[in-house]
Design a protein around this motif. Structure first.
Motif, PDB file in Angstrom:
ATOM      1  N   PHE A 106     118.824  14.842 -46.461  1.00 49.42           N
ATOM      2  CA  PHE A 106     119.289  14.990 -45.124  1.00 49.42           C
ATOM      3  C   PHE A 106     119.195  16.727 -44.565  1.00 49.42           C
ATOM      4  O   PHE A 106     120.127  17.288 -44.287  1.00 49.42           O
ATOM      5  N   GLN A 107     118.080  17.249 -45.053  1.00 52.73           N
ATOM      6  CA  GLN A 107     117.812  18.473 -44.792  1.00 52.73           C
ATOM      7  C   GLN A 107     117.375  18.504 -43.270  1.00 52.73           C
ATOM      8  O   GLN A 107     116.656  17.533 -42.614  1.00 52.73           O
ATOM      9  N   PRO A 108     117.728  19.577 -42.518  1.00 49.56           N
ATOM     10  CA  PRO A 108     117.332  19.846 -41.104  1.00 49.56           C
ATOM     11  C   PRO A 108     115.979  19.745 -41.030  1.00 49.56           C
ATOM     12  O   PRO A 108     115.449  19.134 -39.782  1.00 49.56           O
ATOM     13  N   THR A 109     114.893  20.263 -41.748  1.00 49.79           N
ATOM     14  CA  THR A 109     113.786  20.015 -41.564  1.00 49.79           C
ATOM     15  C   THR A 109     113.158  18.592 -41.531  1.00 49.79           C
ATOM     16  O   THR A 109     112.312  18.235 -40.905  1.00 49.79           O
ATOM     17  N   ALA A 110     113.691  17.980 -42.561  1.00 56.90           N
ATOM     18  CA  ALA A 110     113.396  16.534 -42.671  1.00 56.90           C
ATOM     19  C   ALA A 110     113.704  15.806 -41.402  1.00 56.90           C
ATOM     20  O   ALA A 110     112.878  14.958 -40.767  1.00 56.90           O
ATOM     21  N   ILE A 111     114.788  15.942 -41.051  1.00 58.43           N
ATOM     22  CA  ILE A 111     115.464  15.274 -39.811  1.00 58.43           C
ATOM     23  C   ILE A 111     114.623  15.568 -38.586  1.00 58.43           C
ATOM     24  O   ILE A 111     114.128  14.809 -37.785  1.00 58.43           O
ATOM     25  N   VAL A 112     114.402  16.847 -38.353  1.00 59.94           N
ATOM     26  CA  VAL A 112     113.547  17.342 -37.184  1.00 59.94           C
ATOM     27  C   VAL A 112     112.269  16.577 -37.262  1.00 59.94           C
ATOM     28  O   VAL A 112     111.725  16.212 -36.305  1.00 59.94           O
ATOM     29  N   SER A 113     111.701  16.926 -38.417  1.00 61.06           N
ATOM     30  CA  SER A 113     110.221  16.271 -38.364  1.00 61.06           C
ATOM     31  C   SER A 113     110.415  14.715 -38.140  1.00 61.06           C
ATOM     32  O   SER A 113     109.292  14.140 -37.433  1.00 61.06           O
ATOM     33  N   GLY A 114     111.590  14.004 -38.657  1.00 59.58           N
ATOM     34  CA  GLY A 114     111.703  12.807 -38.169  1.00 59.58           C
ATOM     35  C   GLY A 114     111.680  12.357 -36.759  1.00 59.58           C
ATOM     36  O   GLY A 114     110.803  11.427 -36.115  1.00 59.58           O
ATOM     37  N   ILE A 115     112.452  13.324 -36.191  1.00 59.47           N
ATOM     38  CA  ILE A 115     112.465  13.020 -34.678  1.00 59.47           C
ATOM     39  C   ILE A 115     111.232  13.230 -33.871  1.00 59.47           C
ATOM     40  O   ILE A 115     110.823  12.713 -32.866  1.00 59.47           O
ATOM     41  N   THR A 116     110.539  14.531 -34.326  1.00 61.02           N
ATOM     42  CA  THR A 116     109.357  14.601 -33.743  1.00 61.02           C
ATOM     43  C   THR A 116     108.128  13.555 -33.965  1.00 61.02           C
ATOM     44  O   THR A 116     107.721  13.304 -32.807  1.00 61.02           O
ATOM     45  N   VAL A 117     108.122  12.955 -35.123  1.00 58.75           N
ATOM     46  CA  VAL A 117     107.274  11.881 -35.235  1.00 58.75           C
ATOM     47  C   VAL A 117     107.772  10.763 -34.716  1.00 58.75           C
ATOM     48  O   VAL A 117     106.828   9.891 -33.823  1.00 58.75           O
ATOM     49  N   PHE A 118     108.974  10.386 -34.431  1.00 60.03           N
ATOM     50  CA  PHE A 118     109.553   9.335 -33.614  1.00 60.03           C
ATOM     51  C   PHE A 118     109.135   9.493 -32.155  1.00 60.03           C
ATOM     52  O   PHE A 118     108.456   8.746 -31.673  1.00 60.03           O
ATOM     53  N   GLY A 119     109.083  10.813 -31.612  1.00 60.13           N
ATOM     54  CA  GLY A 119     108.572  10.938 -30.289  1.00 60.13           C
ATOM     55  C   GLY A 119     107.055  10.754 -30.302  1.00 60.13           C
ATOM     56  O   GLY A 119     106.563  10.121 -29.195  1.00 60.13           O
ATOM     57  N   GLY A 120     106.465  11.174 -31.100  1.00 56.59           N
ATOM     58  CA  GLY A 120     104.874  11.277 -31.172  1.00 56.59           C
ATOM     59  C   GLY A 120     104.428   9.698 -31.182  1.00 56.59           C
ATOM     60  O   GLY A 120     103.641   9.364 -30.532  1.00 56.59           O
ATOM     61  N   ALA A 121     104.958   9.036 -32.218  1.00 55.38           N
ATOM     62  CA  ALA A 121     104.763   7.818 -32.468  1.00 55.38           C
ATOM     63  C   ALA A 121     104.828   6.629 -31.285  1.00 55.38           C
ATOM     64  O   ALA A 121     104.372   5.605 -31.091  1.00 55.38           O
ATOM     65  N   GLY A 122     106.370   7.220 -30.791  1.00 59.46           N
ATOM     66  CA  GLY A 122     106.619   6.205 -29.701  1.00 59.46           C
ATOM     67  C   GLY A 122     105.809   6.399 -28.532  1.00 59.46           C
ATOM     68  O   GLY A 122     105.441   5.442 -27.654  1.00 59.46           O
ATOM     69  N   LEU A 123     105.357   7.657 -28.235  1.00 64.09           N
ATOM     70  CA  LEU A 123     104.397   7.632 -27.024  1.00 64.09           C
ATOM     71  C   LEU A 123     103.138   6.996 -27.479  1.00 64.09           C
ATOM     72  O   LEU A 123     102.384   6.255 -26.416  1.00 64.09           O
ATOM     73  N   LEU A 124     102.568   6.992 -28.399  1.00 64.33           N
ATOM     74  CA  LEU A 124     101.271   6.451 -28.806  1.00 64.33           C
ATOM     75  C   LEU A 124     101.332   4.866 -28.737  1.00 64.33           C
ATOM     76  O   LEU A 124     100.605   4.373 -28.323  1.00 64.33           O
ATOM     77  N   LEU A 125     102.318   4.562 -29.490  1.00 66.99           N
ATOM     78  CA  LEU A 125     102.694   3.113 -29.404  1.00 66.99           C
ATOM     79  C   LEU A 125     102.823   2.652 -27.852  1.00 66.99           C
ATOM     80  O   LEU A 125     102.492   1.264 -27.515  1.00 66.99           O
ATOM     81  N   HIS A 126     103.713   3.302 -26.997  1.00 65.73           N
ATOM     82  CA  HIS A 126     104.099   2.893 -25.836  1.00 65.73           C
ATOM     83  C   HIS A 126     102.614   2.954 -24.957  1.00 65.73           C
ATOM     84  O   HIS A 126     102.476   1.724 -24.130  1.00 65.73           O
ATOM     85  N   ARG A 127     101.840   3.636 -25.047  1.00 63.66           N
ATOM     86  CA  ARG A 127     100.691   4.058 -24.348  1.00 63.66           C
ATOM     87  C   ARG A 127      99.401   2.975 -24.733  1.00 63.66           C
ATOM     88  O   ARG A 127      98.585   2.527 -24.059  1.00 63.66           O
ATOM     89  N   TYR A 128      99.404   2.813 -25.975  1.00 58.47           N
ATOM     90  CA  TYR A 128      98.056   2.191 -26.388  1.00 58.47           C
ATOM     91  C   TYR A 128      98.260   1.008 -27.105  1.00 58.47           C
ATOM     92  O   TYR A 128      97.382   0.375 -27.832  1.00 58.47           O
ATOM     93  N   THR A 129      99.498   0.332 -27.059  1.00 60.27           N
ATOM     94  CA  THR A 129      99.885  -0.985 -27.453  1.00 60.27           C
ATOM     95  C   THR A 129     100.418  -1.602 -26.584  1.00 60.27           C
ATOM     96  O   THR A 129     101.039  -0.962 -25.884  1.00 60.27           O
ATOM     97  N   GLY A 130     100.392  -3.082 -26.708  1.00 58.78           N
ATOM     98  CA  GLY A 130     100.938  -3.812 -25.661  1.00 58.78           C
ATOM     99  C   GLY A 130     102.423  -4.273 -26.110  1.00 58.78           C
ATOM    100  O   GLY A 130     102.944  -5.590 -25.778  1.00 58.78           O
TER     101      GLY A 130
END
Length: 177
Positions: free
Chosen positions: A45-69
């Motif tokens: 639970f390092q801040p760098t790992a947590i923030v990277s997970g939150i960032t990837v959540f945002g990016g993956a969520g955007l990609l999944l939302h726009r390009y998948t059904g």
């Protein structure tokens, strides 16, 4: 839903930029006021790992939302799973190896037994002088006396026979090569 993903992505990118560019200056200027952000607990639970997970959540969520059904619920669940994998990957592939690569120049006086040294200040019979030892990449000086009470001239090579940790002195004996 898209606003949540954009917020997570932008917040993570902003955190990365601020921590890389201003991290040391900000910590110095605030005199450690942000030290509470470094969590005590499991190392994953390092801040760098947590923030990277939150960032990837945002990016993956955007990609999944726009390009998948997929449905919004499925999109969030998939984005969370991808974020967890990314955060764990960040810890094991970057943070953990960096923690292990840090080296310390610290040593214990008890580790000096058997070390070779050179007399810097002559050791008089029954008295104290000074020796210099090479430890790691550095040099250290210690107070020393002759093991059998003998005098040892400056420049002589000696070996540490015994460590008197209570007094912080080393008992040395002359070595002839």
């Amino acid at each position: 839903m898209e606003a949540l993903f954009w917020s997570c992505l932008a917040g993570g990118v902003l955190f990365a930029l601020v921590s890389v560019i201003l991290g040391d200056w900000l910590s110095l200027a605030l005199d450690g006021a942000l030290d509470f952000l470094s969590m005590d607990g499991h190392k994953v639970f390092q801040p760098t790992a947590i923030v990277s997970g939150i960032t990837v959540f945002g990016g993956a969520g955007l990609l999944l939302h726009r390009y998948t059904g997929t449905s919004p619920t499925s999109t969030v669940i998939l984005a969370i799973l991808i974020a967890i994998v990314a955060a764990v990957g960040m810890y094991f592939l970057y943070i953990r190896p960096m923690e292990r690569s840090e080296s310390s120049v610290g040593y214990s006086i008890r580790d000096l037994n058997g070390r070779l040294a050179e007399v810097l200040v002559p050791v008089p019979a029954g008295g104290y002088g000074e020796i210099t030892l090479r430890i790691g990449g550095g040099v250290t000086h210690h107070i020393a006396s002759g093991y059998e009470g003998e005098s040892i001239p400056a420049g002589a090579k000696v070996v540490v026979i015994e460590v008197n940790a209570q007094e912080g002195t080393l008992l040395v004996s002359k070595v002839d090569f």
